[in-house]
Design an enzyme around this catalytic site. Structure first.
Site, PDB file in Angstrom:
ATOM      1  N   ASP A 101       0.859  -1.191   0.000  1.00 33.85           N
ATOM      2  CA  ASP A 101       0.000   0.000   0.000  1.00 33.85           C
ATOM      3  C   ASP A 101       0.896   1.241   0.000  1.00 33.85           C
ATOM      4  O   ASP A 101       1.892   1.310   0.713  1.00 33.85           O
ATOM      5  CB  ASP A 101      -0.890  -0.002   1.259  1.00 33.85           C
ATOM      6  CG  ASP A 101      -1.926   1.091   1.227  1.00 33.85           C
ATOM      7  OD1 ASP A 101      -3.106   0.771   0.889  1.00 33.85           O
ATOM      8  OD2 ASP A 101      -1.569   2.253   1.510  1.00 33.85           O
ATOM      9  N   ASN A 145      -2.688  12.695  -3.519  1.00 34.85           N
ATOM     10  CA  ASN A 145      -3.751  13.107  -4.455  1.00 34.85           C
ATOM     11  C   ASN A 145      -4.182  14.543  -4.193  1.00 34.85           C
ATOM     12  O   ASN A 145      -4.375  15.324  -5.136  1.00 34.85           O
ATOM     13  CB  ASN A 145      -4.972  12.202  -4.298  1.00 34.85           C
ATOM     14  CG  ASN A 145      -4.971  11.081  -5.319  1.00 34.85           C
ATOM     15  OD1 ASN A 145      -4.286  11.182  -6.332  1.00 34.85           O
ATOM     16  ND2 ASN A 145      -5.716  10.038  -5.049  1.00 34.85           N
ATOM     17  N   HIS A 153      -5.446  14.464  -8.954  1.00 35.78           N
ATOM     18  CA  HIS A 153      -5.774  13.066  -9.267  1.00 35.78           C
ATOM     19  C   HIS A 153      -4.941  12.529 -10.414  1.00 35.78           C
ATOM     20  O   HIS A 153      -4.509  11.361 -10.420  1.00 35.78           O
ATOM     21  CB  HIS A 153      -7.275  12.950  -9.587  1.00 35.78           C
ATOM     22  CG  HIS A 153      -7.822  11.587  -9.352  1.00 35.78           C
ATOM     23  ND1 HIS A 153      -7.908  10.652 -10.332  1.00 35.78           N
ATOM     24  CD2 HIS A 153      -8.283  10.970  -8.206  1.00 35.78           C
ATOM     25  CE1 HIS A 153      -8.391   9.538  -9.842  1.00 35.78           C
ATOM     26  NE2 HIS A 153      -8.638   9.705  -8.533  1.00 35.78           N
ATOM     27  N   ARG A 158      11.083 -12.978 -11.323  1.00 37.99           N
ATOM     28  CA  ARG A 158      11.294 -14.408 -11.221  1.00 37.99           C
ATOM     29  C   ARG A 158      10.123 -15.178 -11.865  1.00 37.99           C
ATOM     30  O   ARG A 158       8.996 -14.719 -11.901  1.00 37.99           O
ATOM     31  CB  ARG A 158      11.423 -14.809  -9.739  1.00 37.99           C
ATOM     32  CG  ARG A 158      12.303 -16.034  -9.510  1.00 37.99           C
ATOM     33  CD  ARG A 158      12.773 -16.078  -8.050  1.00 37.99           C
ATOM     34  NE  ARG A 158      11.692 -16.069  -7.104  1.00 37.99           N
ATOM     35  CZ  ARG A 158      11.138 -17.192  -6.619  1.00 37.99           C
ATOM     36  NH1 ARG A 158      11.565 -18.362  -6.992  1.00 37.99           N
ATOM     37  NH2 ARG A 158      10.158 -17.094  -5.728  1.00 37.99           N
ATOM     38  N   GLU A 208       6.302 -15.322 -10.715  1.00 30.38           N
ATOM     39  CA  GLU A 208       5.904 -14.228  -9.831  1.00 30.38           C
ATOM     40  C   GLU A 208       4.875 -13.342 -10.538  1.00 30.38           C
ATOM     41  O   GLU A 208       4.997 -13.081 -11.728  1.00 30.38           O
ATOM     42  CB  GLU A 208       7.131 -13.405  -9.430  1.00 30.38           C
ATOM     43  CG  GLU A 208       8.062 -14.157  -8.504  1.00 30.38           C
ATOM     44  CD  GLU A 208       9.292 -13.365  -8.108  1.00 30.38           C
ATOM     45  OE1 GLU A 208       9.994 -13.785  -7.188  1.00 30.38           O
ATOM     46  OE2 GLU A 208       9.556 -12.313  -8.741  1.00 30.38           O
ATOM     47  N   GLU A 240      -4.802   2.217  -4.298  1.00 29.70           N
ATOM     48  CA  GLU A 240      -3.341   2.368  -4.284  1.00 29.70           C
ATOM     49  C   GLU A 240      -2.689   1.142  -3.667  1.00 29.70           C
ATOM     50  O   GLU A 240      -1.578   1.161  -3.214  1.00 29.70           O
ATOM     51  CB  GLU A 240      -2.955   3.663  -3.535  1.00 29.70           C
ATOM     52  CG  GLU A 240      -2.766   3.571  -2.044  1.00 29.70           C
ATOM     53  CD  GLU A 240      -4.047   3.350  -1.240  1.00 29.70           C
ATOM     54  OE1 GLU A 240      -5.074   2.950  -1.836  1.00 29.70           O
ATOM     55  OE2 GLU A 240      -4.029   3.547  -0.029  1.00 29.70           O
ATOM     56  N   ARG A 299      13.043  -5.494  -0.829  1.00 30.26           N
ATOM     57  CA  ARG A 299      13.574  -5.009  -2.100  1.00 30.26           C
ATOM     58  C   ARG A 299      12.556  -4.102  -2.791  1.00 30.26           C
ATOM     59  O   ARG A 299      12.886  -3.069  -3.366  1.00 30.26           O
ATOM     60  CB  ARG A 299      13.905  -6.205  -2.997  1.00 30.26           C
ATOM     61  CG  ARG A 299      14.699  -5.791  -4.214  1.00 30.26           C
ATOM     62  CD  ARG A 299      15.167  -6.973  -5.040  1.00 30.26           C
ATOM     63  NE  ARG A 299      14.103  -7.640  -5.733  1.00 30.26           N
ATOM     64  CZ  ARG A 299      13.730  -8.874  -5.534  1.00 30.26           C
ATOM     65  NH1 ARG A 299      14.364  -9.605  -4.613  1.00 30.26           N
ATOM     66  NH2 ARG A 299      12.743  -9.400  -6.211  1.00 30.26           N
TER      67      ARG A 299
HETATM   68  N1  LIG Z   1      -5.137   9.317  -8.265  1.00 28.69           N
HETATM   69  C1  LIG Z   1      -5.686   8.193  -7.824  1.00 28.69           C
HETATM   70  N2  LIG Z   1      -6.010   8.071  -6.547  1.00 28.69           N
HETATM   71  C2  LIG Z   1      -6.535   6.934  -6.078  1.00 28.69           C
HETATM   72  C3  LIG Z   1      -6.782   5.901  -6.919  1.00 28.69           C
HETATM   73  N3  LIG Z   1      -7.325   4.870  -6.171  1.00 28.69           N
HETATM   74  C4  LIG Z   1      -7.384   5.303  -4.910  1.00 28.69           C
HETATM   75  N4  LIG Z   1      -6.929   6.557  -4.828  1.00 28.69           N
HETATM   76  C5  LIG Z   1      -6.808   7.367  -3.689  1.00 28.69           C
HETATM   77  O1  LIG Z   1      -5.979   6.753  -2.749  1.00 28.69           O
HETATM   78  C6  LIG Z   1      -6.302   7.308  -1.488  1.00 28.69           C
HETATM   79  C7  LIG Z   1      -6.171   6.328  -0.394  1.00 28.69           C
HETATM   80  O2  LIG Z   1      -6.195   6.975   0.786  1.00 28.69           O
HETATM   81  P1  LIG Z   1      -6.370   6.257   2.159  1.00 28.69           P
HETATM   82  O3  LIG Z   1      -7.061   4.964   2.026  1.00 28.69           O
HETATM   83  O4  LIG Z   1      -7.045   7.173   3.075  1.00 28.69           O
HETATM   84  O5  LIG Z   1      -4.931   5.955   2.672  1.00 28.69           O
HETATM   85  P2  LIG Z   1      -3.605   6.849   2.705  1.00 28.69           P
HETATM   86  O6  LIG Z   1      -3.982   8.248   2.494  1.00 28.69           O
HETATM   87  O7  LIG Z   1      -2.702   6.291   1.697  1.00 28.69           O
HETATM   88  O8  LIG Z   1      -3.065   6.585   4.072  1.00 28.69           O
HETATM   89  P3  LIG Z   1      -2.370   5.327   4.543  1.00 28.69           P
HETATM   90  O9  LIG Z   1      -2.737   4.272   3.681  1.00 28.69           O
HETATM   91  O10 LIG Z   1      -2.857   5.139   5.916  1.00 28.69           O
HETATM   92  O11 LIG Z   1      -0.953   5.656   4.506  1.00 28.69           O
HETATM   93  C8  LIG Z   1      -7.646   7.906  -1.603  1.00 28.69           C
HETATM   94  O12 LIG Z   1      -7.615   9.333  -1.539  1.00 28.69           O
HETATM   95  C9  LIG Z   1      -8.094   7.551  -2.994  1.00 28.69           C
HETATM   96  O13 LIG Z   1      -8.866   8.561  -3.613  1.00 28.69           O
HETATM   97  C10 LIG Z   1      -6.468   6.007  -8.291  1.00 28.69           C
HETATM   98  O14 LIG Z   1      -6.637   5.145  -9.091  1.00 28.69           O
HETATM   99  N5  LIG Z   1      -5.881   7.195  -8.679  1.00 28.69           N
END
Ligand SMILES: Nc1nc2c(ncn2[C@@H]2O[C@H](COP(=O)(O)OP(=O)(O)OP(=O)(O)O)[C@@H](O)[C@H]2O)c(=O)[nH]1
Length: 671
Positions: free
Chosen positions: A529, A537, A542, A562, A565, A573, A593
């Site tokens: 993640d 964002n 976006h 590999r 994999e 995300e 890695r």
């Molecule tokens: N630009 C873009 N943003 C995305 C996409 N999919 C998810 N997001 C964004 O990813 C973000 C995920 O945020 P959170 O789930 O709150 O997690 P975080 O902000 O990464 O915080 P932690 O995971 O706790 O570190 C959200 O704002 C979504 O809008 C995508 O395909 N493109």
């Protein structure tokens, strides 16, 4: 129940026709027999009419001849009773002066000219001819030859002188005249009633009787009357027959030689209607009558052919008319039947043409042709469409060699094997293969349906079937395959990052699980993640977020090369990495890695509290499937990986944590 349906039910169509023909034939025979009977009746009627006419003619002419004879005897009686003649004869007998002779000769001439006797003579009581109408009187000279009457006349003279009545001498021939003649002797007496002699009147039989025997006005040219008399074994014709080409003047015939001759029959005493032949040997109808007071027989006859010809002609004309009518009716019926048959045939032909045209069109539309292959001659007979498919002129035969040459080299052996097998087993053939047309070198796909069977007419093995050009269809199918493949790929691909998507991961996991289970090897799963991506964002937009996702994805993919994999975008995300055949240590190494790889990208992230570049947190886990069920095992994998990730987040992010019973196995972020 009506008869017609019964009739059609019990009698097949063919038998109905025969029955109808038999009825018609029977009717025709019946009509023919009736017509023939009517014809025979008509001929009989006409024969009867002819016989009646013959009877009338025969009896009339016999009566005429008898009257003629009586008339001449009457003439002779007048002479006997004529006093002037008696005086003239008496004076001449007493003194035969030239004057008296002239008077008597005048009288004799008068008999010849006025009463139309052929000759008239005066004979004395001894039968010596003393005077004729022209010569000088002859006095009997002693020793000089005297012309005397023949025996029949001499006898008649005696009877006449004895009876004082004229006596006729029947028709006969003698040396006195060159023709048959009839004579009458009229006795002449003197004033003292003493016999002086007789007037001998001679009649040329043919000249005088022939007019009486002329047939009555008649359309029959063969009608003829014969005057005959029996003389011992002979039949004597008293008047030469009119029709005989070479009939002699003095004609007679032996009776026994010609029993069928009507004259002979008459001479035998037959009277009335006679059937037989005449002196010419022609079949005749005849009627025989006796001439009164004479031995003469009158036979009126007519040629049977001619007599009945008219009737036959009429009847034949009637029959011909009837036959023509029947022929006309039959011909009309036949023509009508023919016309109907022709119309039916034409309609069928039109229908066939239409069907063929339709079939041709359908074949063209479907690009299907039909063919027949004869094994003995090794030739294909093809429809125009089949010829077109193989690039040959219409209706041209294709030899086996031509066909083999057109098979695509890659398919040739296989196609020939399939054909050979179908031929040997006489089994249906259904195959598709490529050809390279000789005419334009075009590669075409064809589909062939065929069945082998024995041709009953030629007693040879024959395959009939259809050939269809399926090139376009094959091309479409191939295109569709490619499209489907692409689609299938796309279905399992994340469009943004070009990584496998979650669906692909879900499909791959059971396979990997089964494989690991089979090989008794571990299976590791990393859950990844991006840290504080919401903040990213918010700060970079976006689009910038998307771009970041793509770069991270590419880095993860590059870092996991590999065999087996799989890197997938799990959602948002989040990413997941499947590591077959990787134990915990390997999983940890890989996770670290990956963290380092992303960190190394140095993607600016000014709003991240972790560091000023994009970082990831990784939760890793590893399981040995062994005997676990896939579903539970996979669920456990995710559960443990998620737990490890959760721990990585909670312990400061930008790190990799390997799942453990105790959550201390976390890897601190690198520099
Ligand atoms: N630009 C873009 N943003 C995305 C996409 N999919 C998810 N997001 C964004 O990813 C973000 C995920 O945020 P959170 O789930 O709150 O997690 P975080 O902000 O990464 O915080 P932690 O995971 O706790 O570190 C959200 O704002 C979504 O809008 C995508 O395909 N493109």
């Amino acid at each position: 129940m009506p008869i017609a349906p019964l009739f059609s039910r019990w009698l097949p169509r063919l038998w109905r026709r025969w029955l109808l023909a038999a009825i018609l034939l029977a009717l025709l025979l019946l009509v023919g027999a009736r017509v023939w009977q009517a014809y025979q009746q008509r001929v009989e009627t006409y024969r009867h009419q002819v016989e009646t006419a013959l009877r009338a003619v025969s009896q009339l002419q016999a009566a005429n001849i008898a009257d003629w004879r009586v008339r001449h005897l009457g003439d002779a009686a007048d002479l006997t009773n004529d006093p002037l003649l008696m005086d003239a004869v008496a004076h001449w007998a007493a003194a035969p002066t030239p004057e008296q002779t002239s008077i008597l000769q005048e009288r004799l001439r008068s008999l010849e000219e006025n009463l139309r006797y052929t000759a008239a003579f005066f004979v004395d009581t001894r039968g010596v001819v003393r005077l004729d109408s022209a010569s000088q009187a002859r006095a009997p000279e002693p020793g000089a030859p005297q012309r005397t009457l023949d025996p029949p006349e001499t006898q008649a003279l005696r009877r006449a002188l004895d009876s004082a009545q004229p006596v006729g001498v029947e028709l006969h021939r003698s040396a006195a005249f060159a023709f048959p003649f009839f004579g009458v002797l009229a006795p002449i007496y003197g004033p003292d009633n003493g016999p002086l002699g007789a007037i001998w009147l001679v009649l040329h039989a043919q000249a005088r009787l022939a007019p009486l025997l002329e047939t009555l006005p008649n359309s029959n040219r063969s009608a003829e009357s014969l005057l005959v008399r029996r003389e011992g074994p002979w039949v004597q014709y008293l008047i030469p027959p009119r029709l005989g080409d070479a009939a002699p003047q003095d004609m007679r015939q032996i009776m026994d030689d010609a029993p069928l001759d009507v004259a002979v029959q008459a001479a035998h005493g037959e009277r009335g209607i006679l059937h037989g032949v005449d002196y010419r040997g022609r079949p005749v109808l005849a009627f025989a009558s006796t001439v009164r007071d004479t031995p003469w027989i009158l036979v009126a006859k007519v040629d049977q052919d001619e007599a009945l010809a008219q009737a036959q002609r009429n009847e034949w004309m009637g029959m011909a008319l009837l036959a023509s009518l029947l022929l006309l009716l039959g011909g009309s019926a036949f023509a009508g039947w023919q016309w109907q048959a022709r119309r039916r045939e034409q309609a069928l032909r039109n229908e066939l043409q239409y069907s063929l045209h339709w079939l041709d069109s359908a074949q063209k539309a479907a690009r299907v042709g039909y063919f027949a292959y004869y094994a003995r001659s090794e030739e294909f007979f093809m429809s125009s469409m089949a010829s077109a498919i193989f690039g040959l002129p219409p209706q041209e035969r294709m030899t086996l060699r031509q066909w083999v040459a057109m098979l695509h080299p890659e398919n040739r052996a296989e196609v020939m094997q399939v054909h050979r097998q179908a031929l040997q087993q006489c089994s249906p053939l259904h195959t598709q293969y490529r050809i390279v047309r000789t005419c334009d070198q075009q590669e075409r796909w064809v589909q062939v349906w065929g069945e082998y069977a024995m041709d009953p007419q030629q007693n040879t093995l024959r395959m009939t079937g259809t050939v269809q050009d399926i090139t376009e269809r094959r091309q479409s199918e191939e295109q569709l395959d490619r499209y489907r493949h692409t689609l299938e790929e796309q279905v399992r691909l994340d469009p943004l990052t070009q990584l496998a998507n979650r669906r692909a991961l879900d499909e791959a996991l059971p396979l990997a699980w089964a494989q690991a289970q089979q090989r008794r090897r571990p299976l590791a799963l990393l859950m990844i993640d991006i840290d504080h991506f919401k903040a990213y964002n918010d700060h970079y937009g976006h689009v910038g977020g998307d771009h970041c996702l793509q770069q991270v994805a590419a880095a993860l993919a590059t870092a996991t090369q590999r065999q087996g994999e799989l890197v997938a975008r799990y959602g948002g995300e989040e990413f997941a990495v499947l590591l077959p055949d990787a134990d915990s240590a390997q999983a940890r190494v890989t996770a670290q890695r990956l963290c380092a790889t992303v960190r190394a990208l140095a993607l600016e992230h000014l709003t991240s509290p972790v560091r000023h570049c994009v970082t990831i947190s990784v939760g890793a886990t590893c399981l040995y499937p062994e005997n676990s069920a896939p579903a539970q095992g996979i669920a456990l994998l995710f559960e443990q990986a998620d737990a490890a990730l959760y721990q990585a987040k909670n312990t400061g992010r930008d790190r990799a944590v390997l799942w453990a019973e105790q959550p201390q196995d976390a890897t601190a972020p690198g520099p």
